[in-house]
Every structure is written in C-alpha cells, then in structure tokens.
Design an enzyme around this catalytic site. Structure first.
Site, short mmCIF file in Angstrom:
data_model
loop_
_atom_site.label_atom_id
_atom_site.label_comp_id
_atom_site.label_asym_id
_atom_site.label_seq_id
_atom_site.Cartn_x
_atom_site.Cartn_y
_atom_site.Cartn_z
N ASP A 87 46.77 32.89 47.75
CA ASP A 87 45.85 33.97 47.41
C ASP A 87 44.57 33.87 48.23
OD1 ASP A 87 45.00 36.22 46.07
OD2 ASP A 87 44.42 35.17 44.24
N GLY B 90 42.93 38.68 51.65
CA GLY B 90 42.08 39.87 51.72
C GLY B 90 40.60 39.54 51.66
N SER C 271 54.97 39.98 45.91
CA SER C 271 55.42 40.20 44.55
C SER C 271 55.93 41.63 44.38
CB SER C 271 54.28 39.95 43.56
OG SER C 271 53.36 41.02 43.58
N ASN D 184 53.16 44.02 44.52
CA ASN D 184 52.46 44.25 45.79
C ASN D 184 52.83 45.57 46.46
OD1 ASN D 184 52.42 40.73 46.78
ND2 ASN D 184 50.94 41.91 45.60
N SER E 136 50.36 35.21 37.72
CA SER E 136 50.74 36.40 38.49
C SER E 136 52.25 36.64 38.54
CB SER E 136 50.16 36.32 39.92
OG SER E 136 48.75 36.31 39.88
#
Length: 259
Positions: A35, A38, A80, A83, A214
């Site tokens: 993670d 971004g 995922s 996503n 998640s």
C-alpha cells in the site's frame, strides 16, 4: 537459507543487525499488502501510475530477499476485486504494467528457481495480462524454490464463496453417483480455496500505515502475525523486510494457548 545474511543484507542501517536474525525461525509464508503507491506519487506531484511503476522495485527487492533468506511462500496483493472501481486509465495502466513486469522478470525468477502462481478470479483479466501470468506459470511450475503467489483480481470474500460453491458441486456429484459427500471441516474446506496446498501465512506485512486487512486472505490469516509500517510501498526495501522479520521473531506465537 540460500545465501549468507551478510550477502542478503550487505549495507544495513546503523540500527539494524542482520546477524540478529534467527535463520531457524524464518516464517514459512509471508503475505504482503503493498500500500502507498498513490500517496508516494502524490507527494512528488506525479500521477498514480508513476507510483505503481516505482513500486516494482520494492517488489523485486522483497522477492529476492524473501527467497534468499528461505521464505517458502510469498504472497503479494497486487490487485483486489475492489480495485476495478479506480479510474479506467489507472486500471488499464496497471494491467499493462503487470503484463510487462511479469514478462520482463520471469526468466530471472526461473533462474532463481522461484515458482510463480496466481490466485483470484483471473478469468476476468485482460488477455494480455492473463497470458503473461499463464506463461510465467508454465515456465516455472516445476521449480522447487520459493513460491511467489500473485493475488490479482482477488477478494477474500469471493474466495470463500467460490470455495463453498466448489464444495457444493463436489457434494452434488457425490450424491448423484450414489455416494456420500465429503464431510466438511476446516481442513477439508481449505482444499476448496484458491490457496489449497499452501500453508496459512505466518506473517502479514502492510505498508503505508493503514490498519486493515482489505479483504485479503480472510480465511487464512486467523492466526497470522501482523506487521504494519508507515513506509510507503515504493520505499520498502530488503532492510524494511528485515525489520519485519526481526519484529516477527520477537513475538511469542501461542495460537490461542495460555501464555
């Protein structure tokens, strides 16, 4: 362990001592929620795809370090089921990046005896991406080294539902043939999951400071040790991996027993 510790971690920070690792207690299966790509890109005024591309080096480092130190299974959460909700440009770019990276890396992974497999609903992937992973599997499936498990179009709830449906098909076929369905237990149900024949993770690493699972390996992480770090994924390297290993080895795993 495939290499000496000093070779795996040749230039450690001053606060890290690779010799402190107990090579007899390396986790068999490490899972990683990668993670922060971004946010890494945003901090540098770059688009998100630049962050994903930067994260590839962290993937390389983690695979090599895990393989060299003797981890048997490394599962990386690449994409995922949720996503798909991201902007189309990002999703398309990610799928191309997955294909390009897999094709570029597979020969070296093969030389290092790594076996590459995927888990998830891979039939929904673009053909180019699916073909790249299929090619990697065919090339490496007989390797005897670490197994790299790429979770792509993966969701833990979907995996459980797919496992239930697979069991129900088996039960229906058994009844139709005049037999008795397999009795369902935790052990037998595990054989209907994507991760059949793969041991549950010993250690789950999550980067970027988030504290949630998640929808990742929901069945398998019942007794997994969690390690969360503020480090964003593109900045994760073999020394951050070493920190996670040392933290893991400092814990007493009781699996529900009295300590």
């Amino acid at each position: 362990m495939n290499k000496p510790l000093a070779e795996i971690f040749p230039d450690p920070p001053a606060d890290l001592n690779p010799a402190a690792v107990d090579v007899g207690r390396i986790p068999v299966h490490v899972a990683v929620i990668m993670d922060g790509n971004g946010r890494w890109a945003k901090k540098r005024a770059l688009n998100r795809l630049k962050g994903h591309a930067a994260g590839i080096e962290a993937v390389r480092e983690t695979i090599r370090a895990a393989n060299d130190i003797g981890v048997k299974y490394l599962t990386i959460y690449s994409f995922s089921t949720e996503n798909w909700k991201r902007p189309e440009e990002e999703v398309v770019g990610l799928m191309d990046l997955f294909a390009q990276t897999m094709l570029a890396e597979v020969d070296e992974l093969h030389e290092e005896h790594v076996r590459v497999m995927t888990i998830g609903r891979t039939g929904a992937l673009p053909k180019k991406t699916r073909d790249a992973f299929d090619e990697a599997w065919e090339k490496t499936k007989n390797n005897s080294g670490m197994t790299l498990v790429v979770a792509i179009n993966y969701g833990g709830r979907n995996e459980i539902i797919d496992g239930i449906n697979a069991y129900m098909r088996q039960a229906h076929e058994a009844l139709a043939a005049g037999g008795t369905p397999e009795e369902l237990s935790e052990e037998t149900f595990g054989r209907y999951l994507y991760t059949a024949d793969i041991p549950d993770p010993d250690l789950l690493i999550r980067t970027s400071g988030e504290m949630r699972v998640s929808n990742f390996l929901l069945w398998q992480i019942a007794y997994t040790e969690f390690y969360c770090t503020e480090v964003l994924w593109p900045d994760f390297n073999r020394y951050e991996f070493l920190r996670a290993l040392l933290d893991y080895q400092g814990r007493d795993r009781r699996f529900g027993a009295v300590g």
